[in-house]
Design a protein around this motif. Sequence first.
Motif, PDB file in Angstrom:
ATOM      1  N   ALA A  92      24.948  17.534  23.157  1.00 22.35           N
ATOM      2  CA  ALA A  92      25.469  16.588  24.139  1.00 22.35           C
ATOM      3  C   ALA A  92      26.988  16.705  24.215  1.00 22.35           C
ATOM      4  O   ALA A  92      27.673  16.601  23.191  1.00 22.35           O
ATOM      5  CB  ALA A  92      25.054  15.173  23.785  1.00 22.35           C
ATOM      6  N   LYS A  94      28.795  14.643  25.963  1.00 18.22           N
ATOM      7  CA  LYS A  94      29.311  13.277  26.052  1.00 18.22           C
ATOM      8  C   LYS A  94      28.181  12.322  25.724  1.00 18.22           C
ATOM      9  O   LYS A  94      27.024  12.573  26.067  1.00 18.22           O
ATOM     10  CB  LYS A  94      29.867  13.006  27.458  1.00 18.22           C
ATOM     11  CG  LYS A  94      30.390  11.594  27.669  1.00 18.22           C
ATOM     12  CD  LYS A  94      30.843  11.409  29.117  1.00 18.22           C
ATOM     13  CE  LYS A  94      31.281   9.975  29.388  1.00 18.22           C
ATOM     14  NZ  LYS A  94      31.658   9.780  30.807  1.00 18.22           N
ATOM     15  N   GLN A  95      28.509  11.231  25.071  1.00 17.64           N
ATOM     16  CA  GLN A  95      27.514  10.219  24.737  1.00 17.64           C
ATOM     17  C   GLN A  95      28.073   8.839  25.049  1.00 17.64           C
ATOM     18  O   GLN A  95      29.172   8.503  24.627  1.00 17.64           O
ATOM     19  CB  GLN A  95      27.118  10.310  23.259  1.00 17.64           C
ATOM     20  CG  GLN A  95      26.087   9.280  22.811  1.00 17.64           C
ATOM     21  CD  GLN A  95      25.659   9.496  21.370  1.00 17.64           C
ATOM     22  OE1 GLN A  95      25.165  10.558  21.011  1.00 17.64           O
ATOM     23  NE2 GLN A  95      25.854   8.484  20.534  1.00 17.64           N
ATOM     24  N   GLY A 444      17.245  15.539  19.733  1.00 20.95           N
ATOM     25  CA  GLY A 444      17.689  14.606  18.708  1.00 20.95           C
ATOM     26  C   GLY A 444      16.515  14.065  17.926  1.00 20.95           C
ATOM     27  O   GLY A 444      15.351  14.307  18.262  1.00 20.95           O
ATOM     28  N   ARG A 462      21.385  14.851  32.236  1.00 21.16           N
ATOM     29  CA  ARG A 462      21.492  13.620  31.452  1.00 21.16           C
ATOM     30  C   ARG A 462      20.131  13.206  30.911  1.00 21.16           C
ATOM     31  O   ARG A 462      19.104  13.385  31.568  1.00 21.16           O
ATOM     32  CB  ARG A 462      22.039  12.462  32.299  1.00 21.16           C
ATOM     33  CG  ARG A 462      23.449  12.614  32.809  1.00 21.16           C
ATOM     34  CD  ARG A 462      23.922  11.290  33.384  1.00 21.16           C
ATOM     35  NE  ARG A 462      25.212  11.397  34.050  1.00 21.16           N
ATOM     36  CZ  ARG A 462      25.375  11.441  35.363  1.00 21.16           C
ATOM     37  NH1 ARG A 462      24.312  11.392  36.149  1.00 21.16           N
ATOM     38  NH2 ARG A 462      26.576  11.536  35.895  1.00 21.16           N
ATOM     39  N   HIS A 475      22.995  10.572  26.997  1.00 22.25           N
ATOM     40  CA  HIS A 475      23.517  11.859  26.521  1.00 22.25           C
ATOM     41  C   HIS A 475      23.717  12.773  27.737  1.00 22.25           C
ATOM     42  O   HIS A 475      22.817  12.926  28.560  1.00 22.25           O
ATOM     43  CB  HIS A 475      22.541  12.513  25.539  1.00 22.25           C
ATOM     44  CG  HIS A 475      22.234  11.658  24.351  1.00 22.25           C
ATOM     45  ND1 HIS A 475      22.927  11.746  23.170  1.00 22.25           N
ATOM     46  CD2 HIS A 475      21.295  10.696  24.155  1.00 22.25           C
ATOM     47  CE1 HIS A 475      22.451  10.886  22.301  1.00 22.25           C
ATOM     48  NE2 HIS A 475      21.448  10.232  22.866  1.00 22.25           N
ATOM     49  N   GLU A 476      24.891  13.386  27.830  1.00 18.93           N
ATOM     50  CA  GLU A 476      25.202  14.284  28.939  1.00 18.93           C
ATOM     51  C   GLU A 476      25.414  15.688  28.381  1.00 18.93           C
ATOM     52  O   GLU A 476      26.210  15.882  27.463  1.00 18.93           O
ATOM     53  CB  GLU A 476      26.451  13.797  29.688  1.00 18.93           C
ATOM     54  CG  GLU A 476      26.286  12.387  30.252  1.00 18.93           C
ATOM     55  CD  GLU A 476      27.386  12.007  31.199  1.00 18.93           C
ATOM     56  OE1 GLU A 476      28.031  12.918  31.771  1.00 18.93           O
ATOM     57  OE2 GLU A 476      27.612  10.792  31.399  1.00 18.93           O
ATOM     58  N   TYR A 477      24.731  16.658  28.984  1.00 20.17           N
ATOM     59  CA  TYR A 477      24.708  18.030  28.465  1.00 20.17           C
ATOM     60  C   TYR A 477      25.462  19.012  29.367  1.00 20.17           C
ATOM     61  O   TYR A 477      25.558  20.177  29.042  1.00 20.17           O
ATOM     62  CB  TYR A 477      23.274  18.494  28.251  1.00 20.17           C
ATOM     63  CG  TYR A 477      22.553  17.666  27.218  1.00 20.17           C
ATOM     64  CD1 TYR A 477      22.564  18.044  25.871  1.00 20.17           C
ATOM     65  CD2 TYR A 477      21.897  16.493  27.560  1.00 20.17           C
ATOM     66  CE1 TYR A 477      21.935  17.269  24.911  1.00 20.17           C
ATOM     67  CE2 TYR A 477      21.259  15.713  26.613  1.00 20.17           C
ATOM     68  CZ  TYR A 477      21.276  16.109  25.291  1.00 20.17           C
ATOM     69  OH  TYR A 477      20.654  15.336  24.346  1.00 20.17           O
TER      70      TYR A 477
END
Length: 478
Positions: A92, A94-95, A444, A462, A475-477
């Motif tokens: 990820a 960004k979280q 995860g 996302r 979570h952004e990938y």
Amino acid sequence: MLDLPIDVFHLFFRHLGVPDVLNFRQTCKSLHLVTQSRLVWQTLLMTLASQQIPLPHLSNQQLEVLSSADLENHVRKAWALHRNWTSPSPIARKQSTIKVNHLSTQEGGMVPVFEFIPGDRQRYLIALVRTSDTADGPLYDLGCWDLKTSPPKCVAHRTLNLGWFVVNRSPDSLARLAIQSPDIELLGIDYSVQNPSSGFYTVSKSPNTAGRLVAFNGSLIVTRTDENQLYVKNLESGTDQVELRSHHPTLEQVLEVVIQGDIVIVARATRLEIFTIAGLDTSQKPALIAQHAWQWSLDSISISPQKTWPLGSEPKYPAFNILIRFGSRLPWPVNLIHHFVLLPNIGYRGGEPHSPNNVPYSTIPVVRRLIGSPVRLFSKYHMAIGSHGTAVWIDSHTEDYFGRGDCGQRLAGSRPLEILDVEDEDFYEDSNEMESSMDSSVFGYCEYDEWGRVAVDEEEGRIAIGHLNSTIVVHEYA
């Protein structure tokens, strides 16, 4: 080689992937200049789209106004997301955590119900959670969160006395969702207001005489009674609601309903039903034109239309990816996820009325793949299917991470290896593709059973997870 015409290089680049072009440009200044051509990156963009690879940040943009640098930027982001998304352990980038007010229980809280809102690059998320019990009944908080801000900002909020909402699947409609209060109320969202309490506004209101909302698309809604009867209504034309009458003597539990143009797809416990509502505004009653019996009774299901080229018009009858976990005679479902696809009927005659002999969809969903996914007794599990066919699920495969299998959860996912081609007749046959639990990407894991719901925005990369303490972690990938 440098003396070759530029058109020859463009033909050459059609057979290369994104990493090949990036390596090619490092050989010399002349070839670096060639790889800056707009046509090169436009070709690569078209190649990624034809491979059904998501193109983040590209929705609602016109291809012809993008510069060469813009196209290269979009291609590189799409390729980076694809490599990360399909890796064994996606990372990820960004979280974000959304904390919503909730009613405390013996377990500590409740898992919110939430969805990404179609359109606007899916940057907004709707969440609903029960907050309190009063003498007049329970109260619920409905909120809309902007995922582009850090942390996510609540842009709209309302307290409800009935706990349900349905998101409008049409991104072009003024009404973004429908709630029951107890009337059916269509809500728009003003993202620019300073006070979130003013963010939701009423577009229209209609008396509800037929139970709970289950589907909303454009101006069409479908409601379900406690007896599992279904009714459809066009709120724009003001016509009376009409029953979607099943031919089966027993009205089984309704698990999911999808409105696609003048077709309604209904997933019941043991059947898939297809209704036509083509004459709804001319007093012509809806009709059941096709049905399919599942091999076993369903435990849970997730349905999503297959995304096609993002810069063009969507087909009237797109293919639908269907993710199913069948039930069993035991108190837990089977340890296998079935990925079906409902394909357009290649023999459909568009100029003729819908009928059992002229159905827009193939009447038998095709098995696309089988996915191993173990579930423990009384454990929490959930699943969702993305717009490009990626399956994401919560299961109980934890032995590889904690050395035990009595508690804990895994967030896993898998993208189909084969590109969905509705024009390929071989695709209309069941696939033998079988993925073990070890083949899945692991997004995860959690040492305790704290997760209860998952949603996926495959286009922007996302995944949102709902926790028992009423938090939502996005979570952004990309």
